[in-house]
Design a protein around this motif. Structure first.
Motif, mmCIF file in Angstrom:
data_model
loop_
_atom_site.group_PDB
_atom_site.id
_atom_site.type_symbol
_atom_site.label_atom_id
_atom_site.label_comp_id
_atom_site.label_asym_id
_atom_site.label_seq_id
_atom_site.Cartn_x
_atom_site.Cartn_y
_atom_site.Cartn_z
ATOM 1 N N ARG A 241 -37.836 -6.754 -16.503
ATOM 2 C CA ARG A 241 -36.628 -7.243 -17.159
ATOM 3 C C ARG A 241 -35.845 -8.052 -16.127
ATOM 4 N NH1 ARG A 241 -34.389 -5.921 -13.598
ATOM 5 N NH2 ARG A 241 -33.058 -4.174 -13.042
ATOM 6 N N TYR A 242 -35.405 -9.191 -16.571
ATOM 7 C CA TYR A 242 -34.638 -10.042 -15.668
ATOM 8 C C TYR A 242 -33.302 -10.392 -16.298
ATOM 9 C CZ TYR A 242 -38.826 -10.540 -12.873
ATOM 10 O OH TYR A 242 -39.909 -10.279 -12.076
ATOM 11 N N TRP A 243 -32.267 -10.247 -15.523
ATOM 12 C CA TRP A 243 -30.921 -10.616 -15.974
ATOM 13 C C TRP A 243 -30.696 -12.089 -15.708
ATOM 14 C CZ3 TRP A 243 -27.606 -7.546 -18.604
ATOM 15 C CH2 TRP A 243 -27.852 -6.164 -18.603
ATOM 16 N N LEU B 225 -24.717 -3.986 -23.468
ATOM 17 C CA LEU B 225 -25.988 -4.496 -23.940
ATOM 18 C C LEU B 225 -27.003 -3.350 -23.994
ATOM 19 C CD1 LEU B 225 -26.749 -7.413 -24.648
ATOM 20 C CD2 LEU B 225 -27.911 -7.560 -22.463
ATOM 21 N N PRO C 146 -19.745 -9.047 -26.840
ATOM 22 C CA PRO C 146 -19.207 -7.742 -26.434
ATOM 23 C C PRO C 146 -17.813 -7.512 -27.005
ATOM 24 C CG PRO C 146 -19.135 -9.285 -24.589
ATOM 25 C CD PRO C 146 -19.703 -10.033 -25.751
ATOM 26 N N LEU D 197 -33.693 -1.277 -19.407
ATOM 27 C CA LEU D 197 -32.708 -2.175 -18.798
ATOM 28 C C LEU D 197 -32.421 -1.807 -17.345
ATOM 29 C CD1 LEU D 197 -32.319 -2.833 -21.827
ATOM 30 C CD2 LEU D 197 -29.982 -3.403 -21.244
ATOM 31 N N SER D 198 -32.073 -0.543 -17.134
ATOM 32 C CA SER D 198 -31.676 -0.165 -15.775
ATOM 33 C C SER D 198 -32.890 0.080 -14.895
ATOM 34 C CB SER D 198 -30.840 1.108 -15.828
ATOM 35 O OG SER D 198 -31.657 2.193 -16.225
ATOM 36 N N PHE E 16 -37.313 -9.798 -21.240
ATOM 37 C CA PHE E 16 -38.360 -8.806 -20.979
ATOM 38 C C PHE E 16 -39.677 -9.542 -20.796
ATOM 39 C CE2 PHE E 16 -35.507 -6.090 -23.645
ATOM 40 C CZ PHE E 16 -35.193 -5.184 -22.650
ATOM 41 N N MET F 270 -33.268 -8.020 -9.675
ATOM 42 C CA MET F 270 -32.532 -8.145 -10.928
ATOM 43 C C MET F 270 -32.845 -9.460 -11.626
ATOM 44 S SD MET F 270 -30.024 -5.888 -11.708
ATOM 45 C CE MET F 270 -28.491 -6.640 -12.288
ATOM 46 N N ALA G 163 -30.474 -6.598 -25.897
ATOM 47 C CA ALA G 163 -31.135 -7.428 -24.886
ATOM 48 C C ALA G 163 -32.022 -8.484 -25.533
ATOM 49 C CB ALA G 163 -31.967 -6.549 -23.958
ATOM 50 N N ARG H 217 -18.206 -6.483 -11.773
ATOM 51 C CA ARG H 217 -16.920 -6.859 -11.191
ATOM 52 C C ARG H 217 -15.934 -5.700 -11.177
ATOM 53 N NH1 ARG H 217 -16.113 -12.269 -14.073
ATOM 54 N NH2 ARG H 217 -18.371 -12.534 -14.013
ATOM 55 N N TRP I 60 -25.102 -12.301 -27.574
ATOM 56 C CA TRP I 60 -24.490 -10.982 -27.404
ATOM 57 C C TRP I 60 -22.985 -11.166 -27.414
ATOM 58 C CZ3 TRP I 60 -23.083 -8.829 -22.071
ATOM 59 C CH2 TRP I 60 -22.465 -7.573 -22.201
ATOM 60 N N GLU J 53 -23.710 -13.958 -15.918
ATOM 61 C CA GLU J 53 -22.759 -12.872 -15.664
ATOM 62 C C GLU J 53 -22.015 -12.562 -16.952
ATOM 63 O OE1 GLU J 53 -22.562 -11.126 -13.031
ATOM 64 O OE2 GLU J 53 -23.833 -12.345 -11.717
ATOM 65 N N PHE J 54 -21.377 -11.403 -16.980
ATOM 66 C CA PHE J 54 -20.603 -11.011 -18.139
ATOM 67 C C PHE J 54 -19.581 -12.091 -18.473
ATOM 68 C CE2 PHE J 54 -17.020 -9.095 -20.244
ATOM 69 C CZ PHE J 54 -17.623 -8.325 -21.191
ATOM 70 N N GLN K 174 -30.955 -1.889 -25.346
ATOM 71 C CA GLN K 174 -32.301 -2.457 -25.384
ATOM 72 C C GLN K 174 -32.415 -3.418 -26.569
ATOM 73 O OE1 GLN K 174 -35.480 0.062 -26.713
ATOM 74 N NE2 GLN K 174 -36.525 -1.848 -27.163
ATOM 75 N N ALA L 218 -23.990 -12.713 -19.949
ATOM 76 C CA ALA L 218 -25.214 -12.108 -19.428
ATOM 77 C C ALA L 218 -26.277 -12.018 -20.524
ATOM 78 C CB ALA L 218 -24.913 -10.730 -18.880
ATOM 79 N N ARG L 219 -27.492 -12.318 -20.125
ATOM 80 C CA ARG L 219 -28.626 -12.224 -21.040
ATOM 81 C C ARG L 219 -29.746 -11.483 -20.323
ATOM 82 N NH1 ARG L 219 -25.427 -13.308 -23.716
ATOM 83 N NH2 ARG L 219 -25.050 -14.968 -25.206
ATOM 84 N N LEU L 220 -30.700 -11.075 -21.095
ATOM 85 C CA LEU L 220 -31.786 -10.317 -20.520
ATOM 86 C C LEU L 220 -33.111 -10.828 -21.058
ATOM 87 C CD1 LEU L 220 -31.027 -7.133 -19.269
ATOM 88 C CD2 LEU L 220 -33.098 -6.991 -20.549
ATOM 89 N N SER M 171 -23.947 -3.507 -13.569
ATOM 90 C CA SER M 171 -24.639 -4.314 -14.556
ATOM 91 C C SER M 171 -23.734 -5.436 -15.039
ATOM 92 C CB SER M 171 -25.054 -3.430 -15.737
ATOM 93 O OG SER M 171 -25.389 -4.230 -16.842
ATOM 94 N N PRO M 172 -24.313 -6.615 -15.244
ATOM 95 C CA PRO M 172 -23.532 -7.669 -15.865
ATOM 96 C C PRO M 172 -23.472 -7.500 -17.382
ATOM 97 C CG PRO M 172 -25.708 -8.484 -15.294
ATOM 98 C CD PRO M 172 -25.654 -7.060 -14.856
ATOM 99 N N GLY M 173 -24.187 -6.507 -17.897
ATOM 100 C CA GLY M 173 -24.325 -6.355 -19.340
ATOM 101 C C GLY M 173 -23.406 -5.317 -19.939
ATOM 102 N N ILE M 174 -22.227 -5.133 -19.369
ATOM 103 C CA ILE M 174 -21.314 -4.148 -19.937
ATOM 104 C C ILE M 174 -19.898 -4.668 -19.747
ATOM 105 C CG2 ILE M 174 -21.336 -2.817 -17.767
ATOM 106 C CD1 ILE M 174 -20.963 -0.291 -19.523
ATOM 107 N N ALA M 175 -19.059 -4.395 -20.747
ATOM 108 C CA ALA M 175 -17.679 -4.891 -20.700
ATOM 109 C C ALA M 175 -16.942 -4.256 -19.535
ATOM 110 C CB ALA M 175 -16.971 -4.580 -22.017
ATOM 111 N N PRO M 176 -15.981 -4.970 -18.961
ATOM 112 C CA PRO M 176 -15.298 -4.471 -17.766
ATOM 113 C C PRO M 176 -14.494 -3.202 -18.017
ATOM 114 C CG PRO M 176 -14.839 -6.808 -18.115
ATOM 115 C CD PRO M 176 -15.579 -6.339 -19.310
#
Ligand code: MGD
Ligand code: SF4
Ligand code: SF4
Ligand code: SF4
Ligand code: SF4
Ligand code: SF4
Lengths: 459, 234, 762
Positions: free
Chosen positions: B51-53, C264, C276, C640-641, B64, C752, C269, C654, C274, B56-57, C266, B60-62, C683-688
């Motif tokens: 999985r590659y990110w 985010l 948020p 994801l993680s 697989f 990553m 993703a 951040r 997306w 940034e938020f 699975q 952000a996308r991912l 993770s960049p995939g979650i709200a602050p």
């Protein structure tokens, strides 16, 4: 002024007399070697998982040690051969020390292809031998080339080392009694110092000297191909052959200088291994340091300009990333420290200066081997597979064991063989000149002596 | 005609669910490393879902990307193996002969995809987990390299069955464990020499790419790129 | 076993034998005579059913001969028997069409797990100490019977409670009949990810208390409000199959997919986009989309009954103009307009809701809003939209309404029972039967489950593992593993075909266990009287057969035909073959009720003291924690993680930087109700303003692979419920976080980002 008797006395003393220091050295070094043997046995029993290697860092200390020790081996035979062919007379007290290093470093380095195996008990499958299944090693594999290269180099180096020992063993035979006499009678292979024997020895040495140079160059080239033949970022490089050979000679000379300094103190050879030897080899070391730096610079610069993403990942991890401390330590050890020490004549002419430079170089060159291997395989193409490496006590013990082993072999060797070639010293006339040529000629049963006198045992 | 087994991985279908990963584990007796060995980066998964990110938020996308042995036609792992343990078989598979492997790990370094896995210790199955082992697949001992075999046991079984039935192997006779499990059919296995097969069709897709094609390994796995958000009508 | 061990063992046994002269017979394994007809090395395939989640995927089990150590008649011995070797999807099964999810693949490990309860156990130490002693089945059943008949003698026969995961199929009928005839209340169901809010909403909007079946294969546009439909929610395999078709199944037509969730998942993703949106604001976003659609007249405004539950619908939802919704959701107004236009211009488009969006105090209103949006989009019971699978009158026989109570929040029902116990009400349960539920692990601390259960005089568990709840039992009557059992299942979603699945045991039992229904039938007979007569079957398969007999009568099939066919295939559908005409379950008309206003979600804890919303989420591998004991699941990296063998706290990169938290640091997460520690994952995939944690780890007592590993996010949740249903609002707690030390994070992935150069250190 050294008389022939004096030379005989000084150089045969370590062979004939066993001091307490000898036993202390053997005990100390031996226990480290035993610890390493223990660590290896533990590894065989438990599985190679007791090392710190992982996925993707499948090679680390093992192959580093392999390349490092094969590299160290390049000082000896190669230098000795070149100096012989160039007829550099100052070489005479140095050549045997050097040739011995080659043989022992090769033996130690050559064990790593076996030690590093997941199933070391099957090491003989690397060897081409006729089996009923008619399965040969795969000759496309650089590991199979290694077998031939190292095998050839080791055989050649052993011959190259043993040939000129024969007259010295004959001397020991003649100078001793009892079991020693019986032992040396066997190993001196009936040497009587006839002109014919001298002639054959000279011819053989000449042929070996010519033959061993390309072999030595090929060995480290082939070792470099263990890497360069694999499509791994920063391995797959045309520069690797000469780069490895240069590095090998570089580390080899440094190793040789350390060994010489060590023997000089231990065996009281201050009168034989003179600052001039250290100075001359120091100049060579200086040149190799520059050459090494040139290769590293060329390698780095072309990679950086090439800007190939996978290579750049490896590049940056060594320049600024997690391997940067090791990388810059290596640059300090191999260039920034030794260069001034060796370039400034005053310092180079002190043995201490050369020894300090050699020490940092030995460390630096070990790091160089490590940094060629680990950053590349831990940053191979797909970033998802990037990994880390941390050695375990098993690997560290085995590494320590290799250093102890070479020192131990050296100590034992000097117990059985005069570590300075007595007859060559006598012919060459000891630089200083402690022994005058005339004396040497009259005392030495050599073609140069032209008389074909035999050296008779003194009563 | 000889078979040339290949796979197509449709990145636009793959959901990153890792059913393939567990299916392969179950089929091929892949050992469990356990927490301590996992922490030392020694887990074995013959197929993994990278999985590659990106970004940034909140942008952000991912992505697989399932990666298994690419069964390269010019396999670097084969050339470097001193014992022929990593070897090209008649059907173009990169075969791994565990008994011949002496554990140099050279092949694993040479493989650009890092899909070769090493047995740092003898594998352990806490009893009675050993009863779930697939008798068609050998378990690998300490010091031996292993990797995706394209489920060669299934290939052989199907070939033997077809021979017994006196017929040619046909599409659908069998598939690999990962492809069989994959819910959105992101993994398609088949014969690349059969131009009518699904995998051949996909290998000719406009979205077809090779992973690290520039390394020149001639992989037999084709990746079908994700279609983008804005390229609906192509 | 390693060769080396083998030699050691041979040497030891050899030496022992030598010492004993001839060796004691009891030290030697008996070889039982095999009673199966198997050809060595040849696989047979047997249908079965995956029971690891409610989706009910069909299995085919690869069975091969092997030697297993088994217990027969109290004796340990070796038996050459058919062993399940691999689980595959049943190729014809209407739900999963030959496919399985990762968890389903690992179901095999349940059977062979070394920590299974291998024989009946009676508590020998203090409650909860985990000390048990082995007893015989006769004694075990006798014990339970005597407890139950003792109640009867005290005229308290009804003081029996049955606590389980939601029961399905004939198991539910059996348990309900058993309890009813004893005069006891219906079984209490509990699982963490309770879908009762959505069920209630569907009941209100569409008259169906079922989960919807998504027809993704034919969708062109999917907006999902927090539903992890490709991972853990509803019928993930069926949905993933549809998703693949949506993306690439129709040449030239690629369906689009937008995911709305603060972290985010699975599923998210895979989205093209997306969004948020603020946690709990999903309903407002749905209504704002409806607002745009209504106001721009992108669809006809009639949205049936579903719309009538939304206040202000007729007026065009003035409160949800995009600009207003932007303030509520954090989603730019222009984006809302764009989404509304896109979803209406790509027909068929469908909205899906689930997960954390509904685990809010405003959950029901949110679900109703999305339902109305779907109705507006015209996607209810229409291709590419949502459907409600007809449920054959098989499992519903005890309750013609079907799936009753399922729209009742499970936490509320559980709480009611617990309160009775804690307050010593006259008819509070004196005997508690526990089956497959683990509320001690899966309820917030303030529910006081453990304290209440400890007060129950007698607890019997049917669990085949000792977990945090069943360790409190006085008696453990270990169930067979699913592969060793008769199974039946009526999938409520995931297929458009009415389906009944049934499966005979795929293999003989390994241990001295008995199937729960068989034990219950045995108990019923030993109790005698009503219970015995209302459950006339000796074994569960007889009961299944008779239920199929009913079905056969319904469809005018020859007696035994359906039963036979279903066993062969592993499933049966009334629309299959020549048997037709089954009536779908009657659809009850929606309970008339007043429109429900969407209110601001209420979170436990003030934003000042507890700045982060806490988002527990179902783990792709461990599900709700019930699969944490399987080493295959522990060792499969989270998609994801890529974490294995542990928990993590997911924090926006951040936000973490602001708090000085780095990847792998041990972080303390504290709510008003408890605190826990786990390593940080940036993770960049979650709200602050959100921190998330996977559910599943943090077991104290669940076998060697799961115990004392990671942390359980449920243990710090507030006992907040969705007020209309009483379901646990598991995403309505606020927390604060702080670094407390170095943590241990085991990641499978190295990097990553895909471009290696992005990994260069700065
Ligand atoms: N690798 C390898 N393979 C070999 C050989 C070898 O040396 N090495 N040897 C070969 C030779 S010489 C032989 S004879 C064969 C033997 O090969 P098989 O005939 O396959 O031999 P067994 O494994 O002994 O057992 C046969 C089956 O009979 C069952 N059985 C035991 N008693 C009875 C009984 O009373 N009634 C019935 N119906 N079944 C029973 C056992 O449980 C077992 O499942 O193997 C051949 N194959
Ligand atoms: S099973 Fe299929 S969809 Fe799931 S991760 Fe593997 S390839 Fe992707
Ligand atoms: S992917 Fe790696 S292991 Fe597989 S054939 Fe290619 S080089 Fe070999
Ligand atoms: S590890 Fe095994 S397969 Fe790989 S190169 Fe070495 S011997 Fe060959
Ligand atoms: S093809 Fe077979 S061996 Fe390879 S990854 Fe898939 S399941 Fe595993
Ligand atoms: S979705 Fe997965 S866990 Fe659920 S029933 Fe299907 S295979 Fe089993």
């Amino acid at each position: 002024m050294k008389s022939v008797d004096q030379i005989n006395d000084d150089l045969l003393r370590p062979v004939v007399h066993t001091s307490g220091r000898f036993w202390v050295a053997v005990a100390l070094l031996g226990s480290v070697v035993l610890a390493a043997v223990g660590a290896f046995s533990y590894q065989v029993w438990e599985g190679i998982g007791v090392w710190g290697i992982d996925r993707p860092v499948f090679w680390a200390f093992d192959i580093t040690n392999f390349v490092f020790w094969i590299g160290i081996s390049h000082a000896g035979t190669l230098i000795s051969a070149i100096l012989r062919l160039a007829n550099a007379t100052w070489r005479r007290p140095v050549t045997r020390c050097a040739e011995v290093i080659t043989v022992f470093a090769l033996m130690i380095g050559g064990m790593f292809p076996i030690i590093h195996l997941g199933r070391p008990w099957l090491f003989f499958w690397l060897v081409p031998y006729p089996s009923e299944r008619q399965i040969w090693p795969q000759f496309r594999s650089p590991l199979a080339w290694d077998f031939f290269a190292i095998g050839t180099y080791l055989t050649g180096s052993i011959i190259f080392l043993l040939l000129p020992i024969i007259p010295d063993w004959a001397l020991v035979r003649d100078k001793t009694t009892g079991w020693r006499r019986r032992l040396y009678r066997v190993v001196s292979l009936g040497w009587r110092g006839t002109p014919r024997q001298w002639h054959r020895l000279e011819t053989a040495m000449h042929i070996m000297a010519v033959a061993i140079i390309p072999v030595a160059v090929s060995v480290h080239t082939i070792v470099s191909w263990d890497f360069a033949m694999a499509p791994v970022p920063m391995w797959h490089s045309t520069i690797f052959g000469p780069y490895f050979v240069a590095g090998a000679i570089f580390s080899g000379i440094a190793g040789l200088l350390l060994a010489m300094a060590f023997l000089r103190k231990l065996l009281h050879l201050e009168e034989y291994l003179l600052p001039i030897h250290f100075d001359n080899l120091g100049k060579l070391l200086l040149m190799m340091s520059l050459l090494w730096f040139y290769f590293v610079f060329a390698e780095r610069l072309t990679t950086w300009y090439g800007n190939e993403p996978a290579e750049m990942a490896v590049f940056w991890t060594t320049q600024r990333g997690s391997f940067a401390p090791l990388f810059w330590a290596m640059v300090f050890c191999n260039f920034l420290i030794p260069f001034p020490l060796l370039a400034i004549t005053k310092i180079r002419r002190t043995i201490t200066g050369v020894v300090v430079a050699s020490s940092t170089i030995v460390v630096g060159m070990w790091l160089e081997r490590f940094l060629i291997i680990v950053p590349s395989i831990s940053h191979k193409y797909l970033p998802y597979t990037y990994g880390h490496y941390r050695p375990t006590w098993v690997e560290i013990t085995i590494l320590a064991g290799t250093f102890a082993a070479i020192a131990l072999l050296y100590v034992l060797f000097s117990k059985f063989v005069p570590i300075i070639s007595i007859w060559e010293l006598k012919i060459g006339g000891h630089q200083k000149p402690a022994v005058r040529a005339a004396e040497a000629v009259s005392a030495c049963p050599s073609p140069a002596g032209a008389k074909g006198l035999e050296l008779r045992p003194e009563s | 005609m000889a078979h040339k087994w290949g796979m197509a991985v449709d990145l636009d279908r793959c959901t990153g669910c890792e059913a393939c990963v567990v299916a392969c584990r179950a089929e091929n007796n892949v050992p469990t490393a356990g927490e301590d060995q996992a922490a030392r980066e020694r887990v074995i998964h013959w197929i993994r879902v990278e999985r590659y990110w990106e970004g940034e938020f909140p942008e952000a996308r991912l992505k697989f990307r399932p990666v298994l042995c690419q069964q390269c036609d010019a396999a670097p792992c084969e050339a470097v193996c001193p014992t022929y343990a990593s070897y090209h078989n008649a059907e173009g598979l990169n075969a791994q002969i565990y008994n011949r492997c002496i554990g140099t790990r050279y092949c694993a370094n040479a493989c650009p995809y890092t899909v070769r896995f090493f047995n740092f210790y003898n594998p352990v199955w806490d009893k009675p987990f050993h009863l779930q082992l697939n008798p068609d697949v050998s378990v690998r001992e300490v010091g031996v390299m292993e990797k995706c075999t394209f489920c060669v046991q299934r290939i052989k079984a199907a070939e033997i069955q077809a021979a017994a039935d006196k017929r040619e192997l046909k599409e659908g006779d069998f598939t690999t464990a990962c492809a069989q499990s994959c819910p959105p059919k992101a993994l398609v296995f088949g014969d690349l020499n059969d131009s009518a097969s699904e995998v051949s069709r996909l290998a000719r897709s406009r979205r077809a790419t090779l992973l690290l094609g520039e390394v020149g390994t001639l992989p037999k796995v084709t990746y079908l790129e994700k279609d983008s958000w804005h390229s609906e009508n192509d | 076993m390693e060769r080396r061990d083998f030699f050691k063992i041979s040497a030891i046994t050899g030496a022992a034998a030598a010492l004993d002269g001839c060796g004691k017979p009891e030290q030697q394994l008996i070889r039982f005579i095999p009673d199966e007809d198997l050809v060595p090395g040849v696989a047979t395939w047997k249908p079965s059913i995956c029971t690891l989640c409610p989706a009910g995927c069909g299995l085919t089990v690869r069975v091969m001969q092997g030697d297993a150590e088994v217990v027969r008649n109290g004796k340990l011995g070796l038996l050459r028997m058919g062993l399940a070797k691999k689980l595959e999807g049943n190729p014809q099964h209407p739900v999963n069409h030959g496919k399985l999810c990762a968890r389903g693949q690992a179901g095999l490990q349940v059977t062979y797990h070394p920590d299974r309860v291998r024989h009946p156990l009676k508590r020998s130490g203090a409650r909860g100490s985990g000390e048990f002693q082995e007893i015989s089945w006769d004694d075990a059943v006798k014990e339970l019977v005597s407890q139950l008949s003792a109640l009867g003698q005290k005229n308290e026969a009804g003081s029996v409670a049955f606590l389980a995961r939601p029961l399905r199929g004939q198991r539910r009928v059996l348990v309900e009949t058993f309890l009813k005839t004893l005069g006891a209340p219906s079984p209490v169901s509990y699982e963490l990810f309770d879908e009762s809010v959505l069920r209630r909403a569907n009941l209100l909007s569409f008259g169906q208390s079922q989960l919807p079946t998504l027809d993704l294969a034919r969708s062109l546009y999917v907006i999902s409000f927090g539903a992890d439909f490709l991972g853990t929610w509803n019928s993930p395999v069926a949905q993933a199959i549809g998703y693949g078709e949506m993306r690439q199944g129709h040449p030239g037509q690629r369906g689009r997919f937008v995911q709305i969730e603060p972290r985010l998942s699975q599923t998210g993703a895979n989205a093209d986009e997306w969004i948020p949106a603020r946690l709990g604001s999903e309903g407002a976003l749905a209504l704002s989309l409806a607002h745009v659609i209504l106001n721009q007249k992108l669809r006809s405004p009639s949205a049936g009954h579903a719309a009538s539950l939304i206040p202000g619908w007729a007026q065009g939802l003035p409160d949800y103009a995009p600009e207003k919704a932007e303030k509520l959701t954090g989603v730019p107004a222009a984006k809302i307009v764009e989404l509304a236009q896109e979803v209406t211009s790509h027909e068929p488009g469908v909205a899906v809701v689930g997960g954390a969006a509904l685990a809010q105090t405003s959950g029901l209103a949110t679900a109703l809003a999305v339902n109305a949006l779907n109705e507006l989009l015209g996607s209810v019971n229409s291709p590419g939209g949502i459907f409600f699978t007809p449920v054959p009158a098989f499992a519903a026989s005890a309750d013609p309404q079907g799936l009753p109570g399922r729209s009742q929040g499970q936490l509320a029902a559980l709480n009611a029972m617990l309160q009775e116990i804690l307050l010593d009400r006259p008819h509070s349960p004196k005997v508690l039967l526990l089956h497959d539920a683990n509320p001690v692990f899966a309820t917030p601390p303030d529910a006081h489950v453990q304290a209440a259960l400890e007060k129950v005089p007698f607890i019997a568990s049917f669990g085949n593992f000792v977990d945090e709840t069943s360790v409190l039992a006085d008696l453990i009557l270990p169930d067979h593993s699913p592969l060793e059992s008769w199974l039946d299942e009526v999938p409520e979603s995931g297929t458009l075909t009415a389906t009944v699945s049934v499966a005979a045991p795929a293999m003989l039992p390994l241990h001295n266990t008995r199937s729960m229904p068989d034990v219950l039938l045995d108990v019923a007979h030993q109790l005698g009287g009503n219970v015995s007569t209302s459950l006339p079957w000796k074994t569960y398969d007889e009961m299944l057969k008779s239920a199929f007999g009913e079905l056969e009568k319904n469809v005018n099939a020859k007696s035994g035909d359906v039963w036979k066919k279903a066993q062969e295939d592993g499933w049966w559908s009334p629309s299959e073959g020549n048997v037709t005409g089954v009536k779908p379950r009657p659809v009850p008309s929606a309970a008339g009720r007043a429109p429900l206003t969407l209110t601001e979600p209420q979170f436990d804890g003030s934003p000042d003291a507890y700045p982060f919303s806490f988002l527990p989420f179902a783990s792709t591998m461990l599900y709700d924690g019930s699969l944490a004991h399987l080493p295959w699941m522990q060792e499969t990296p989270d998609p994801l993680s890529t974490v294995m063998w542990g928990s993590w706290v997911e924090i926006n990169t951040r936000s973490a930087e602001h708090l000085g938290i780095r990847q792998g640091d041990l972080v303390e997460v504290a709510s008003q109700h408890g605190k826990l520690q786990a390593p940080a994952l940036l993770s960049p995939g979650i709200a602050p303003d959100v921190v998330a944690m996977p559910v599943g780890q943090g077991h104290e007592n669940f076998g060697r692979y799961a115990s004392h590993r990671g942390a359980n996010p449920v243990s710090i949740l507030a006992p907040t419920v969705e007020p209309e249903t009483g379901a646990l609002a598991w995403a309505a707690t606020r927390v604060k976080i702080s670094k407390v030390g170095e943590g241990k994070l085991i990641l499978f992935a190295g990097g990553m980002r895909e471009n290696p150069v992005e990994h260069q250190p700065r």
